[in-house]
Design a protein around this motif. Structure first.
Motif, mmCIF file in Angstrom:
data_model
loop_
_atom_site.group_PDB
_atom_site.id
_atom_site.type_symbol
_atom_site.label_atom_id
_atom_site.label_comp_id
_atom_site.label_asym_id
_atom_site.label_seq_id
_atom_site.Cartn_x
_atom_site.Cartn_y
_atom_site.Cartn_z
ATOM 1 N N TYR A 213 0.827 -1.208 0.000
ATOM 2 C CA TYR A 213 0.000 0.000 0.000
ATOM 3 C C TYR A 213 0.866 1.264 0.000
ATOM 4 C CZ TYR A 213 -3.402 3.485 1.445
ATOM 5 O OH TYR A 213 -4.188 4.609 1.525
ATOM 6 N N PHE A 214 1.893 1.296 0.838
ATOM 7 C CA PHE A 214 2.745 2.486 0.900
ATOM 8 C C PHE A 214 3.495 2.689 -0.415
ATOM 9 C CE2 PHE A 214 1.749 2.879 5.270
ATOM 10 C CZ PHE A 214 2.184 4.133 5.687
ATOM 11 N N LEU A 215 3.991 1.618 -0.993
ATOM 12 C CA LEU A 215 4.696 1.736 -2.271
ATOM 13 C C LEU A 215 3.755 2.222 -3.371
ATOM 14 C CD1 LEU A 215 6.756 -1.546 -1.950
ATOM 15 C CD2 LEU A 215 7.733 0.763 -2.028
ATOM 16 N N TYR A 216 2.530 1.751 -3.334
ATOM 17 C CA TYR A 216 1.512 2.202 -4.277
ATOM 18 C C TYR A 216 1.253 3.694 -4.107
ATOM 19 C CZ TYR A 216 -3.502 3.229 -5.041
ATOM 20 O OH TYR A 216 -4.695 3.816 -5.362
ATOM 21 N N ARG A 217 1.089 4.144 -2.859
ATOM 22 C CA ARG A 217 0.824 5.561 -2.618
ATOM 23 C C ARG A 217 2.027 6.431 -2.977
ATOM 24 N NH1 ARG A 217 -3.622 6.965 0.649
ATOM 25 N NH2 ARG A 217 -2.989 9.096 0.078
ATOM 26 N N GLN A 218 3.226 5.832 -2.962
ATOM 27 C CA GLN A 218 4.432 6.578 -3.312
ATOM 28 C C GLN A 218 4.727 6.552 -4.808
ATOM 29 O OE1 GLN A 218 7.298 4.656 -0.746
ATOM 30 N NE2 GLN A 218 6.816 5.992 0.990
ATOM 31 N N ARG B 217 5.626 3.919 -6.474
ATOM 32 C CA ARG B 217 6.677 2.924 -6.749
ATOM 33 C C ARG B 217 5.971 1.621 -7.135
ATOM 34 N NH1 ARG B 217 9.855 3.778 -1.141
ATOM 35 N NH2 ARG B 217 11.446 2.423 -2.037
ATOM 36 N N TYR B 218 5.402 1.637 -8.333
ATOM 37 C CA TYR B 218 4.441 0.614 -8.722
ATOM 38 C C TYR B 218 5.055 -0.761 -8.944
ATOM 39 C CZ TYR B 218 1.363 4.616 -9.259
ATOM 40 O OH TYR B 218 0.627 5.741 -9.022
ATOM 41 N N ARG B 219 6.226 -0.822 -9.512
ATOM 42 C CA ARG B 219 6.831 -2.145 -9.716
ATOM 43 C C ARG B 219 7.169 -2.804 -8.378
ATOM 44 N NH1 ARG B 219 11.570 -2.227 -13.919
ATOM 45 N NH2 ARG B 219 12.196 -0.333 -12.829
ATOM 46 N N ALA B 220 7.697 -2.021 -7.457
ATOM 47 C CA ALA B 220 7.996 -2.564 -6.124
ATOM 48 C C ALA B 220 6.704 -2.962 -5.409
ATOM 49 C CB ALA B 220 8.770 -1.531 -5.306
ATOM 50 N N ALA B 221 5.665 -2.152 -5.566
ATOM 51 C CA ALA B 221 4.374 -2.484 -4.959
ATOM 52 C C ALA B 221 3.827 -3.776 -5.538
ATOM 53 C CB ALA B 221 3.386 -1.345 -5.177
ATOM 54 N N ARG B 222 3.953 -3.937 -6.849
ATOM 55 C CA ARG B 222 3.437 -5.146 -7.495
ATOM 56 C C ARG B 222 4.109 -6.396 -6.950
ATOM 57 N NH1 ARG B 222 4.409 -5.690 -13.786
ATOM 58 N NH2 ARG B 222 6.533 -5.843 -12.956
ATOM 59 N N GLU B 223 5.392 -6.308 -6.647
ATOM 60 C CA GLU B 223 6.098 -7.482 -6.108
ATOM 61 C C GLU B 223 5.529 -7.886 -4.752
ATOM 62 O OE1 GLU B 223 8.216 -9.385 -7.850
ATOM 63 O OE2 GLU B 223 7.501 -7.981 -9.374
ATOM 64 N N GLN B 224 5.163 -6.917 -3.954
ATOM 65 C CA GLN B 224 4.552 -7.239 -2.659
ATOM 66 C C GLN B 224 3.134 -7.778 -2.852
ATOM 67 O OE1 GLN B 224 6.371 -7.188 0.116
ATOM 68 N NE2 GLN B 224 8.080 -6.425 -1.107
ATOM 69 N N PHE B 225 2.367 -7.169 -3.736
ATOM 70 C CA PHE B 225 1.010 -7.659 -4.013
ATOM 71 C C PHE B 225 1.038 -9.103 -4.506
ATOM 72 C CE2 PHE B 225 -0.603 -3.158 -4.388
ATOM 73 C CZ PHE B 225 -1.621 -3.289 -3.456
ATOM 74 N N ARG B 226 1.989 -9.430 -5.355
ATOM 75 C CA ARG B 226 2.057 -10.788 -5.911
ATOM 76 C C ARG B 226 2.192 -11.846 -4.824
ATOM 77 N NH1 ARG B 226 6.187 -9.803 -11.046
ATOM 78 N NH2 ARG B 226 4.572 -9.547 -12.651
ATOM 79 N N LYS B 227 2.880 -11.517 -3.765
ATOM 80 C CA LYS B 227 3.157 -12.497 -2.713
ATOM 81 C C LYS B 227 1.979 -12.697 -1.755
ATOM 82 C CE LYS B 227 8.203 -12.062 -2.675
ATOM 83 N NZ LYS B 227 8.349 -11.318 -3.947
ATOM 84 N N VAL B 228 1.002 -11.796 -1.801
ATOM 85 C CA VAL B 228 -0.154 -11.926 -0.898
ATOM 86 C C VAL B 228 -1.470 -11.898 -1.663
ATOM 87 C CG1 VAL B 228 1.022 -10.960 1.111
ATOM 88 C CG2 VAL B 228 -0.160 -9.419 -0.475
ATOM 89 N N ASP B 229 -1.386 -11.933 -2.976
ATOM 90 C CA ASP B 229 -2.590 -11.752 -3.777
ATOM 91 C C ASP B 229 -3.593 -12.869 -3.501
ATOM 92 O OD1 ASP B 229 -4.060 -10.247 -5.538
ATOM 93 O OD2 ASP B 229 -3.420 -11.402 -7.284
ATOM 94 N N GLY B 230 -4.853 -12.474 -3.443
ATOM 95 C CA GLY B 230 -5.906 -13.433 -3.137
ATOM 96 C C GLY B 230 -6.377 -13.348 -1.696
ATOM 97 N N PHE B 231 -5.754 -12.459 -0.882
ATOM 98 C CA PHE B 231 -6.092 -12.334 0.539
ATOM 99 C C PHE B 231 -6.212 -10.854 0.898
ATOM 100 C CE2 PHE B 231 -3.884 -16.259 -0.202
ATOM 101 C CZ PHE B 231 -4.589 -17.191 0.529
#
Length: 337
Positions: free
Chosen positions: A281-286, A288-302
């Motif tokens: 969420y913080f990376l998204y708000r900043q 920093r979309y590619r870095a945010a996407r990497e975090q989303f990928r690891k928890v996606d679906g929850f």
């Protein structure tokens, strides 16, 4: 029908291209995948307690997992059905694991009665039920603690009692001593205690910040406690400062420190998914979309994590942020080529 059949593979290809799951594949009960917990949860929904009992037996003295499992199964008992929990209690009256889940469920049920509305919008009837159940929960917490004296989990549950009943700071510090004597770097304990010290509960912006900074500074690398200053900033300033605050050098530094700590953490740490949600969420708000996407990928679906849980429509909130992140990450990559 033909259009639907044609659309399905196209939709799947679309989300595979982004590296994320289709939007309809969301679990609103957990922050991340945990196969043993998910099996026990599904069995409990069907009224069977034995998988939950085995889950705790296999967990042993992993206090982080024990606390998480009690929290999630207690939530199920408080919000949906406790038939399986009552059957467990009848079958094993002195079981410390059952007693822990029961204590957690009692506290969570109290918060269910209160509801999510602000204090001024909460009825007297709701508050009466809330306080009645919190008062009664002390006996359940004490019993769970007596049955397993080394376990910090009953005391972690009590922090939510402290929030609701307004423990004085002296009482809270005594409770905190009980927890840290058993597990000095317990993530859920720190994350929940941080709530106590926020301005919206029993503290102030300064007390929340100081608590988070002290905990992060004294914690070993990979403990995940480096994210506490990020969460404290969110609680203190997110609504007040908006996008400009998220993109300040101070907050960039807090996020980068937490990201570095995540790389050192045990990949199986049960609270790691919650930290990834915060960082995504913080990376998204900043921006920093590619870095945010990497975090989303690891928890996606929850979606059961901060900040989504603060929304009445947490799944939609999560989806909006994740979808924008996916699209912007592709654009960001193309621009840099």
């Amino acid at each position: 029908m033909a259009l639907l059949v044609l659309a399905c593979p196209l939709l799947l290809w679309y989300w595979l291209w982004f590296g994320l799951l289709p939007l309809r594949w969301q679990n609103s009960s957990l922050a991340g995948p945990d196969a043993p917990l998910q099996r026990a949860y599904r069995a409990a929904v069907l009224g069977r307690w034995e998988p939950a009992a085995r889950l705790f037996e296999d967990t042993g003295q992993d206090w982080e997992k024990r606390s998480l499992y009690a929290q999630r199964l207690g939530y199920l008992a408080a919000r949906r059905s406790d038939r399986w929990l009552k059957a467990w209690q009848l079958a094993r009256p002195g079981d410390p694991d059952c007693a822990l889940v029961l204590a957690r469920a009692r506290v969570l049920y109290a918060w269910k009665l209160r509801g999510q509305a602000l204090a001024q919008d909460t009825s007297r009837r709701r508050f009466e039920g809330f306080h009645r159940e919190l008062q009664a929960s002390q006996a359940d917490i004490q019993r769970a603690a007596e049955l397993h004296p080394d376990d910090p989990s009953p005391y972690v549950a009590e922090i939510w009692r402290a929030l609701g009943l307004g423990y004085r700071s002296r009482e809270m510090r005594a409770l905190w001593s009980e927890i840290t004597a058993r597990a000095p770097y317990h993530f859920e304990a720190h994350n929940t205690a941080l709530q106590y010290w926020t301005a919206k509960w029993r503290g102030s912006k300064q007390l929340a910040r100081e608590f988070a900074e002290k905990a992060a500074a004294g914690a070993p690398p990979g403990s995940l406690l480096a994210v506490l200053p990020v969460i404290a900033w969110y609680e203190n300033y997110a609504d007040e400062l908006g996008d400009a605050g998220f993109r300040s050098p101070q907050v960039y530094a807090l996020v980068d420190t937490a990201l570095a700590d995540v790389t050192l953490a045990d990949p199986d740490h049960p609270r790691l998914p919650e930290v990834r949600h915060v960082l995504a969420y913080f990376l998204y708000r900043q921006g920093r979309y590619r870095a945010a996407r990497e975090q989303f990928r690891k928890v996606d679906g929850f979606t059961e994590a901060l900040p989504w849980r603060y929304s009445y429509v947490k799944s939609l909130y999560y989806r909006a942020a994740r979808t924008k992140t996916a699209r912007k990450a592709l654009t960001e990559r193309r621009v840099r080529r």
